[in-house]
Design an enzyme around this catalytic site. Structure first.
Site, PDB file in Angstrom:
ATOM      1  N   GLY A  45       1.316  11.589   3.873  1.00 16.68           N
ATOM      2  CA  GLY A  45       0.064  10.945   3.500  1.00 16.68           C
ATOM      3  C   GLY A  45       0.146   9.440   3.562  1.00 16.68           C
ATOM      4  O   GLY A  45       0.706   8.851   4.482  1.00 16.68           O
ATOM      5  N   ARG A  46      -0.384   8.798   2.535  1.00 18.10           N
ATOM      6  CA  ARG A  46      -0.517   7.342   2.502  1.00 18.10           C
ATOM      7  C   ARG A  46       0.819   6.616   2.613  1.00 18.10           C
ATOM      8  O   ARG A  46       0.911   5.544   3.200  1.00 18.10           O
ATOM      9  CB  ARG A  46      -1.224   6.942   1.203  1.00 18.10           C
ATOM     10  CG  ARG A  46      -1.589   5.479   1.103  1.00 18.10           C
ATOM     11  CD  ARG A  46      -2.399   5.234  -0.145  1.00 18.10           C
ATOM     12  NE  ARG A  46      -1.719   5.737  -1.342  1.00 18.10           N
ATOM     13  CZ  ARG A  46      -2.283   5.797  -2.541  1.00 18.10           C
ATOM     14  NH1 ARG A  46      -3.551   5.434  -2.699  1.00 18.10           N
ATOM     15  NH2 ARG A  46      -1.607   6.240  -3.583  1.00 18.10           N
ATOM     16  N   GLU A  54       5.810  -4.454 -12.782  1.00 20.09           N
ATOM     17  CA  GLU A  54       4.592  -4.645 -11.977  1.00 20.09           C
ATOM     18  C   GLU A  54       3.355  -4.624 -12.862  1.00 20.09           C
ATOM     19  O   GLU A  54       2.431  -5.430 -12.676  1.00 20.09           O
ATOM     20  CB  GLU A  54       4.532  -3.534 -10.931  1.00 20.09           C
ATOM     21  CG  GLU A  54       3.337  -3.553 -10.011  1.00 20.09           C
ATOM     22  CD  GLU A  54       3.346  -2.338  -9.099  1.00 20.09           C
ATOM     23  OE1 GLU A  54       2.415  -1.509  -9.233  1.00 20.09           O
ATOM     24  OE2 GLU A  54       4.274  -2.201  -8.283  1.00 20.09           O
ATOM     25  N   TYR A  55       3.313  -3.705 -13.846  1.00 20.12           N
ATOM     26  CA  TYR A  55       2.180  -3.649 -14.773  1.00 20.12           C
ATOM     27  C   TYR A  55       1.983  -5.008 -15.455  1.00 20.12           C
ATOM     28  O   TYR A  55       0.868  -5.518 -15.554  1.00 20.12           O
ATOM     29  CB  TYR A  55       2.434  -2.600 -15.857  1.00 20.12           C
ATOM     30  CG  TYR A  55       2.161  -1.170 -15.478  1.00 20.12           C
ATOM     31  CD1 TYR A  55       2.420  -0.683 -14.200  1.00 20.12           C
ATOM     32  CD2 TYR A  55       1.671  -0.280 -16.419  1.00 20.12           C
ATOM     33  CE1 TYR A  55       2.197   0.637 -13.869  1.00 20.12           C
ATOM     34  CE2 TYR A  55       1.443   1.050 -16.102  1.00 20.12           C
ATOM     35  CZ  TYR A  55       1.706   1.506 -14.826  1.00 20.12           C
ATOM     36  OH  TYR A  55       1.484   2.818 -14.518  1.00 20.12           O
ATOM     37  N   HIS A  91      10.863  -1.014 -12.287  1.00 20.44           N
ATOM     38  CA  HIS A  91      10.166  -1.855 -11.304  1.00 20.44           C
ATOM     39  C   HIS A  91       8.658  -1.772 -11.512  1.00 20.44           C
ATOM     40  O   HIS A  91       7.945  -2.787 -11.557  1.00 20.44           O
ATOM     41  CB  HIS A  91      10.559  -1.387  -9.893  1.00 20.44           C
ATOM     42  CG  HIS A  91       9.664  -1.866  -8.790  1.00 20.44           C
ATOM     43  ND1 HIS A  91       8.424  -1.321  -8.544  1.00 20.44           N
ATOM     44  CD2 HIS A  91       9.854  -2.819  -7.839  1.00 20.44           C
ATOM     45  CE1 HIS A  91       7.874  -1.921  -7.498  1.00 20.44           C
ATOM     46  NE2 HIS A  91       8.717  -2.830  -7.052  1.00 20.44           N
ATOM     47  N   ASN A  92       8.133  -0.554 -11.669  1.00 21.73           N
ATOM     48  CA  ASN A  92       6.703  -0.382 -11.832  1.00 21.73           C
ATOM     49  C   ASN A  92       6.217  -0.869 -13.190  1.00 21.73           C
ATOM     50  O   ASN A  92       5.098  -1.358 -13.315  1.00 21.73           O
ATOM     51  CB  ASN A  92       6.319   1.083 -11.619  1.00 21.73           C
ATOM     52  CG  ASN A  92       6.279   1.457 -10.151  1.00 21.73           C
ATOM     53  OD1 ASN A  92       6.987   0.869  -9.331  1.00 21.73           O
ATOM     54  ND2 ASN A  92       5.486   2.442  -9.810  1.00 21.73           N
ATOM     55  N   ARG A  94       0.168  21.817   6.729  1.00 20.03           N
ATOM     56  CA  ARG A  94      -0.432  23.146   6.580  1.00 20.03           C
ATOM     57  C   ARG A  94      -1.656  23.336   7.465  1.00 20.03           C
ATOM     58  O   ARG A  94      -1.946  24.434   7.915  1.00 20.03           O
ATOM     59  CB  ARG A  94      -0.848  23.370   5.123  1.00 20.03           C
ATOM     60  CG  ARG A  94       0.303  23.585   4.163  1.00 20.03           C
ATOM     61  CD  ARG A  94      -0.215  23.986   2.783  1.00 20.03           C
ATOM     62  NE  ARG A  94       0.865  24.341   1.883  1.00 20.03           N
ATOM     63  CZ  ARG A  94       1.511  23.481   1.120  1.00 20.03           C
ATOM     64  NH1 ARG A  94       1.188  22.205   1.169  1.00 20.03           N
ATOM     65  NH2 ARG A  94       2.478  23.875   0.315  1.00 20.03           N
ATOM     66  N   SER A 148       9.228   1.425  -2.828  1.00 17.39           N
ATOM     67  CA  SER A 148       8.116   0.503  -3.051  1.00 17.39           C
ATOM     68  C   SER A 148       7.734  -0.139  -1.721  1.00 17.39           C
ATOM     69  O   SER A 148       8.575  -0.317  -0.843  1.00 17.39           O
ATOM     70  CB  SER A 148       8.514  -0.575  -4.065  1.00 17.39           C
ATOM     71  OG  SER A 148       7.441  -1.480  -4.293  1.00 17.39           O
ATOM     72  N   LYS A 167      13.224   2.391 -10.103  1.00 14.00           N
ATOM     73  CA  LYS A 167      11.836   2.291  -9.635  1.00 14.00           C
ATOM     74  C   LYS A 167      10.870   2.365 -10.811  1.00 14.00           C
ATOM     75  O   LYS A 167       9.821   1.709 -10.816  1.00 14.00           O
ATOM     76  CB  LYS A 167      11.547   3.412  -8.628  1.00 14.00           C
ATOM     77  CG  LYS A 167      10.100   3.460  -8.118  1.00 14.00           C
ATOM     78  CD  LYS A 167       9.691   2.154  -7.451  1.00 14.00           C
ATOM     79  CE  LYS A 167       8.439   2.302  -6.581  1.00 14.00           C
ATOM     80  NZ  LYS A 167       7.311   2.991  -7.166  1.00 14.00           N
TER      81      LYS A 167
END
Length: 301
Positions: free
Chosen positions: A9-10, A180-181, A176-177, A31, A121, A173
């Protein structure tokens, strides 16, 4: 090298593209027929089943999971396990809780399947700029995977590293996030203060551009702030609702468990939660209390 990727995905899709550009062979599971066509367009060898995906790879195999954390990871591992052989590797590149990662690694040891966690990230810019990758797992296995990480990273010797045993990648990680907040909250509050100082009629995009060079607060998040303000100076059409994907909560919980004060990260998380409370019963009660003890006026809806 060659690997199979589940979850294109993204994040997973661009990662597969970067690996292919770097000369690696990537097989991907999809799928739906339309998804298979999309994989072919980016030169990913499509597979319509886990069996087909695993059989397309030479042992020892590498399977990279780029899927949502939690139950989906356990379900995918359970489905893959009967198809894998000793010395195969499963990489979890999503935002799994590090405690789940430690549990899964321990469970897979009995089958001699290696489990590597890669906190990743870079977002939607990773294809162009490379990804920051924090790797947890056994040293010999990580060393075997080195060419993959060197290709995904901004440079072979920058932006990635083996940070410790199983769980260490996802733990790093997570923190890390959490950081980031706090950074995002500080930018949001600072620009809000400037917006409300109507006396100066500040051009917030101009200020962001000034700060991008030479300032002690310059960062990629500031670059993205400048880009957002250039496109939409008043942020019209954007609801003041901020989601979270879990890592901030886990960071705060870990800080409490470790007796480490983390007020900025904690408050940034609480601000996100508050942004979703459209009714704000707590603020209504505050207004009612002021009226009760002091006769202060209550603003009606």
């Amino acid at each position: 090298m060659e690997l199979g990727m589940i979850g294109l995905g993204r994040m997973g899709g661009p990662m597969a593209q970067r690996l292919i550009r770097g000369g690696h062979r990537v097989a991907g599971f999809a799928r739906h027929p339309e998804a298979v066509k999309q994989l072919e367009e980016i030169n990913v060898l499509p597979a319509t089943s886990f069996e087909e995906l695993v059989s397309s790879l030479k042992p020892p195999r590498i399977i990279w999971l780029m899927i949502p954390a939690g139950t989906p990871v356990d379900e995918n591992i359970a489905a893959l396990l009967p198809l894998l052989e000793p010395d195969d590797v499963i990489i979890d590149g999503g935002n799994s809780n590090y405690k789940d990662t430690q549990r899964r690694a321990q469970m897979l040891r009995s089958s001699r399947i290696h489990y590597v966690d890669t906190g990743t990230s870079g977002g939607i810019w990773g294809l162009q700029n490379g990804y920051s990758i924090m790797v947890g797992g056994d040293e010999p296995v990580v060393a075997r995977l080195r060419p993959i990480f060197e290709t995904l990273a901004p440079a072979a010797d920058k932006g990635w590293g083996h940070v410790g045993p199983s769980g260490a990648g996802h733990f790093t990680k997570m923190v890390h996030n959490g950081i980031e907040y706090g950074m995002m909250q500080a930018y949001g509050e600072g620009f809000a203060i400037m917006r409300h100082k109507t006396e100066f009629n500040l051009d917030l995009h101009q200020v962001a551009e000034i700060w991008r060079d030479g300032s002690v607060v310059q960062s990629w998040l500031l670059d993205l702030t400048a880009a957002a303000l250039a496109k939409n100076p008043d942020l019209d059409g954007i609801a003041p609702y901020v989601s979270d994907s879990g890592e901030g909560r886990w960071t705060v919980a870990e800080a409490i468990d470790l007796n480490v004060a983390a007020p900025v990260i904690t408050l940034a998380l609480l601000q996100r939660l508050q942004s979703r409370d459209q009714e704000s019963f707590s603020n209504k009660l505050l207004s009612a209390l002021r009226n009760q003890f002091g006769g202060h006026e209550m603003k009606k809806e």
